[in-house]
Design a protein around this motif. Structure first.
Motif, mmCIF file in Angstrom:
data_model
loop_
_atom_site.group_PDB
_atom_site.id
_atom_site.type_symbol
_atom_site.label_atom_id
_atom_site.label_comp_id
_atom_site.label_asym_id
_atom_site.label_seq_id
_atom_site.Cartn_x
_atom_site.Cartn_y
_atom_site.Cartn_z
ATOM 1 N N VAL A 31 -11.707 -41.997 -33.886
ATOM 2 C CA VAL A 31 -11.080 -41.020 -32.989
ATOM 3 C C VAL A 31 -12.050 -40.611 -31.889
ATOM 4 C CG1 VAL A 31 -10.179 -38.665 -32.829
ATOM 5 C CG2 VAL A 31 -9.447 -40.156 -34.702
ATOM 6 N N ASN A 32 -13.299 -40.395 -32.237
ATOM 7 C CA ASN A 32 -14.307 -39.995 -31.263
ATOM 8 C C ASN A 32 -14.499 -41.057 -30.188
ATOM 9 O OD1 ASN A 32 -16.694 -38.363 -30.319
ATOM 10 N ND2 ASN A 32 -17.755 -40.238 -30.939
ATOM 11 N N ILE A 33 -14.546 -42.332 -30.600
ATOM 12 C CA ILE A 33 -14.710 -43.414 -29.626
ATOM 13 C C ILE A 33 -13.523 -43.448 -28.664
ATOM 14 C CG2 ILE A 33 -14.898 -45.910 -29.334
ATOM 15 C CD1 ILE A 33 -16.262 -46.047 -32.049
ATOM 16 N N ALA A 34 -12.308 -43.364 -29.207
ATOM 17 C CA ALA A 34 -11.115 -43.409 -28.362
ATOM 18 C C ALA A 34 -11.064 -42.224 -27.406
ATOM 19 C CB ALA A 34 -9.868 -43.452 -29.240
ATOM 20 N N LEU A 35 -11.449 -41.050 -27.880
ATOM 21 C CA LEU A 35 -11.477 -39.872 -27.004
ATOM 22 C C LEU A 35 -12.476 -40.065 -25.872
ATOM 23 C CD1 LEU A 35 -11.344 -36.956 -29.606
ATOM 24 C CD2 LEU A 35 -9.585 -37.525 -27.923
ATOM 25 N N TRP A 36 -13.630 -40.590 -26.207
ATOM 26 C CA TRP A 36 -14.668 -40.804 -25.198
ATOM 27 C C TRP A 36 -14.189 -41.776 -24.122
ATOM 28 C CZ3 TRP A 36 -17.899 -44.953 -23.731
ATOM 29 C CH2 TRP A 36 -19.033 -44.592 -22.989
ATOM 30 N N GLU A 37 -13.413 -42.761 -24.527
ATOM 31 C CA GLU A 37 -12.936 -43.772 -23.579
ATOM 32 C C GLU A 37 -11.806 -43.270 -22.691
ATOM 33 O OE1 GLU A 37 -12.617 -48.019 -24.997
ATOM 34 O OE2 GLU A 37 -12.730 -46.995 -26.927
ATOM 35 N N TRP A 38 -10.855 -42.509 -23.242
ATOM 36 C CA TRP A 38 -9.595 -42.254 -22.563
ATOM 37 C C TRP A 38 -9.397 -40.824 -22.083
ATOM 38 C CZ3 TRP A 38 -6.437 -46.005 -21.012
ATOM 39 C CH2 TRP A 38 -6.603 -47.275 -21.592
ATOM 40 N N LEU A 39 -10.213 -39.891 -22.499
ATOM 41 C CA LEU A 39 -10.011 -38.498 -22.102
ATOM 42 C C LEU A 39 -10.076 -38.331 -20.588
ATOM 43 C CD1 LEU A 39 -9.605 -35.592 -23.174
ATOM 44 C CD2 LEU A 39 -12.084 -35.322 -23.068
ATOM 45 N N GLY A 40 -11.098 -38.874 -19.950
ATOM 46 C CA GLY A 40 -11.254 -38.741 -18.505
ATOM 47 C C GLY A 40 -10.121 -39.366 -17.722
ATOM 48 N N TYR A 41 -9.594 -40.478 -18.215
ATOM 49 C CA TYR A 41 -8.470 -41.143 -17.551
ATOM 50 C C TYR A 41 -7.258 -40.212 -17.497
ATOM 51 C CZ TYR A 41 -4.702 -44.552 -16.853
ATOM 52 O OH TYR A 41 -3.605 -45.235 -16.392
ATOM 53 N N ASN A 42 -6.952 -39.566 -18.606
ATOM 54 C CA ASN A 42 -5.806 -38.657 -18.642
ATOM 55 C C ASN A 42 -6.070 -37.382 -17.855
ATOM 56 O OD1 ASN A 42 -4.207 -40.355 -20.264
ATOM 57 N ND2 ASN A 42 -5.213 -39.631 -22.114
ATOM 58 N N VAL A 43 -7.324 -36.954 -17.812
ATOM 59 C CA VAL A 43 -7.671 -35.793 -16.982
ATOM 60 C C VAL A 43 -7.337 -36.077 -15.524
ATOM 61 C CG1 VAL A 43 -9.591 -34.438 -16.066
ATOM 62 C CG2 VAL A 43 -9.426 -34.839 -18.510
ATOM 63 N N VAL A 44 -7.660 -37.276 -15.061
ATOM 64 C CA VAL A 44 -7.381 -37.642 -13.667
ATOM 65 C C VAL A 44 -5.879 -37.633 -13.391
ATOM 66 C CG1 VAL A 44 -7.512 -39.535 -11.993
ATOM 67 C CG2 VAL A 44 -9.503 -38.953 -13.382
ATOM 68 N N ILE A 45 -5.076 -38.136 -14.342
ATOM 69 C CA ILE A 45 -3.619 -38.129 -14.168
ATOM 70 C C ILE A 45 -3.103 -36.693 -14.063
ATOM 71 C CG2 ILE A 45 -1.419 -38.667 -15.279
ATOM 72 C CD1 ILE A 45 -2.688 -41.149 -16.431
ATOM 73 N N PHE A 46 -3.540 -35.833 -14.968
ATOM 74 C CA PHE A 46 -3.086 -34.444 -14.945
ATOM 75 C C PHE A 46 -3.555 -33.714 -13.682
ATOM 76 C CE2 PHE A 46 -2.894 -34.502 -19.829
ATOM 77 C CZ PHE A 46 -1.539 -34.767 -19.802
ATOM 78 N N TYR A 47 -4.794 -33.955 -13.308
ATOM 79 C CA TYR A 47 -5.333 -33.272 -12.133
ATOM 80 C C TYR A 47 -4.595 -33.697 -10.865
ATOM 81 C CZ TYR A 47 -8.672 -31.451 -8.747
ATOM 82 O OH TYR A 47 -9.259 -30.768 -7.714
ATOM 83 N N ALA A 48 -4.266 -34.986 -10.767
ATOM 84 C CA ALA A 48 -3.509 -35.463 -9.607
ATOM 85 C C ALA A 48 -2.124 -34.818 -9.563
ATOM 86 C CB ALA A 48 -3.378 -36.986 -9.657
ATOM 87 N N SER A 49 -1.500 -34.643 -10.721
ATOM 88 C CA SER A 49 -0.190 -33.976 -10.773
ATOM 89 C C SER A 49 -0.306 -32.515 -10.371
ATOM 90 C CB SER A 49 0.396 -34.088 -12.184
ATOM 91 O OG SER A 49 0.585 -35.441 -12.549
ATOM 92 N N LEU A 50 -1.372 -31.871 -10.793
ATOM 93 C CA LEU A 50 -1.567 -30.461 -10.445
ATOM 94 C C LEU A 50 -1.789 -30.272 -8.944
ATOM 95 C CD1 LEU A 50 -3.849 -29.390 -13.429
ATOM 96 C CD2 LEU A 50 -1.527 -28.564 -12.971
ATOM 97 N N GLN A 51 -2.374 -31.263 -8.293
ATOM 98 C CA GLN A 51 -2.591 -31.150 -6.858
ATOM 99 C C GLN A 51 -1.290 -31.162 -6.071
ATOM 100 O OE1 GLN A 51 -5.887 -30.654 -5.414
ATOM 101 N NE2 GLN A 51 -5.870 -30.114 -7.583
ATOM 102 N N ALA A 52 -0.219 -31.694 -6.700
ATOM 103 C CA ALA A 52 1.079 -31.733 -6.024
ATOM 104 C C ALA A 52 1.874 -30.442 -6.191
ATOM 105 C CB ALA A 52 1.900 -32.903 -6.552
ATOM 106 N N VAL A 53 1.385 -29.506 -6.997
ATOM 107 C CA VAL A 53 2.071 -28.230 -7.183
ATOM 108 C C VAL A 53 1.995 -27.412 -5.889
ATOM 109 C CG1 VAL A 53 2.051 -26.053 -8.464
ATOM 110 C CG2 VAL A 53 1.637 -28.211 -9.661
ATOM 111 N N ASP A 54 3.111 -26.855 -5.494
ATOM 112 C CA ASP A 54 3.186 -26.057 -4.269
ATOM 113 C C ASP A 54 2.263 -24.839 -4.397
ATOM 114 O OD1 ASP A 54 3.823 -24.719 -1.976
ATOM 115 O OD2 ASP A 54 5.984 -24.690 -2.319
#
Length: 289
Positions: free
Chosen positions: A156-179
């Motif tokens: 679980v730790n290895i998978a989190l280390w690999e993929w957490l930042g990728y999903n952060v970027v997706i969420f952050y990009a979505s948040l930038q579109a909020v009015d």
């Protein structure tokens, strides 16, 4: 006409890379290898119908792999999706500083190939080689990352280390579109950062949350590289620890390609059912909103 021409390369590649391999796997799963006579002529392929599916489902090792996978999903998905969402919300607040730096720092582990990342963590988990393990033991903390209790958290730790930042970027990009005018109006009404996040930001990026959840569920069912590299060397992870490892062992260690194909088809069916469930949940939440 123009749309058909533009879509033709996609459908050609989709057929070659997806439909044909899936069809061949289904066809292969219907056959088994048997010896004729005294076996001097060698094995030959015989139509077995659903025999490989029955044998695979009746194998305790295959079923135990899904139990391990269920434990992995319960641990991994809430931390992954929840953690990425919290970090993205923190980066989106007005108080956040050095956002670009943290985005890059969080995303960099995803840029490392999964095989290399797993090898790095195998080194960090191995006593006598890892400075982390040695430092923990010198401080009186004796954790065995390869034990039966430590294997699942290690993966679980290895998978989190690999993929957490990728999903952060997706969420952050979505948040930038909020009015931003909605957030400014909420701030004028006295709403703090967490109130804005809960009442405004989260509802507006719900589609992105379910998209990440869908991809995370599918990726969890494909768990293979990390446990494969952690197996052996005294590790509690066996060659059939997950369903994908089971299919790999059947094909390349035991040479039973029919059984391996049947296991792969069953895994794909489970992924399809879970994907459908997540999609239906997303549509239901969207209809309510």
């Amino acid at each position: 006409m123009a749309a058909g021409i533009l879509l033709t390369p996609f459908f050609v590649l989709f057929t070659i890379a997806m439909l044909i391999p899936v069809g061949y796997a289904i066809w292969l799963s219907l056959f088994t290898q048997k010896l004729s006579g005294l076996g001097f002529s060698g094995p030959h392929s015989v139509f077995d119908g659903l025999g490989n599916y029955v044998a695979t489902l009746g194998d305790a090792a295959f079923r135990d792999g899904f139990r391990v996978l269920a434990g992995y999903v319960v641990c991994y998905i809430p931390i992954m999706v929840g953690g990425a969402l919290v970090i993205a919300l923190l980066l989106d607040t007005a108080l956040a500083r050095a956002r670009r730096f943290f985005q890059l720092a969080l995303f960099l582990p995803h840029a490392i190939p999964g095989l290399i990342a797993a090898l790095i963590w195998v080194y960090l988990y191995t006593p006598g080689l890892s400075p982390v393990v040695d430092a923990m033991r010198s401080g009186g903390i004796g954790l065995d990352f390869f034990s039966s209790n430590g294997a699942l958290p290690s993966v679980v730790n290895i998978a989190l280390w690999e993929w957490l930042g990728y999903n952060v970027v997706i969420f952050y990009a979505s948040l930038q579109a909020v009015d931003r005018s909605l957030l400014e109006a909420a701030a004028v009404d006295g709403a703090g950062n967490w109130r804005q996040a809960w009442s405004i930001k989260l509802p507006l990026i719900r589609s992105s949350v379910f998209l990440v959840l869908l991809f995370t569920v599918i990726g969890s069912l494909q768990l293979f590289t990390e446990p494969l590299l952690l197996s052996g060397s005294g590790s509690a992870i066996t060659s059939t620890w997950t369903p994908n490892l089971y299919a790999y062992a059947e094909a390349f260690q035991l040479g039973d390609y029919g059984r391996a194909a049947a296991a792969s088809v069953l895994i794909a069916l489970v992924a399809a059912v879970l994907s459908f469930a997540v999609t239906k949940l997303a549509n239901r939440k969207g209809a309510r909103s």
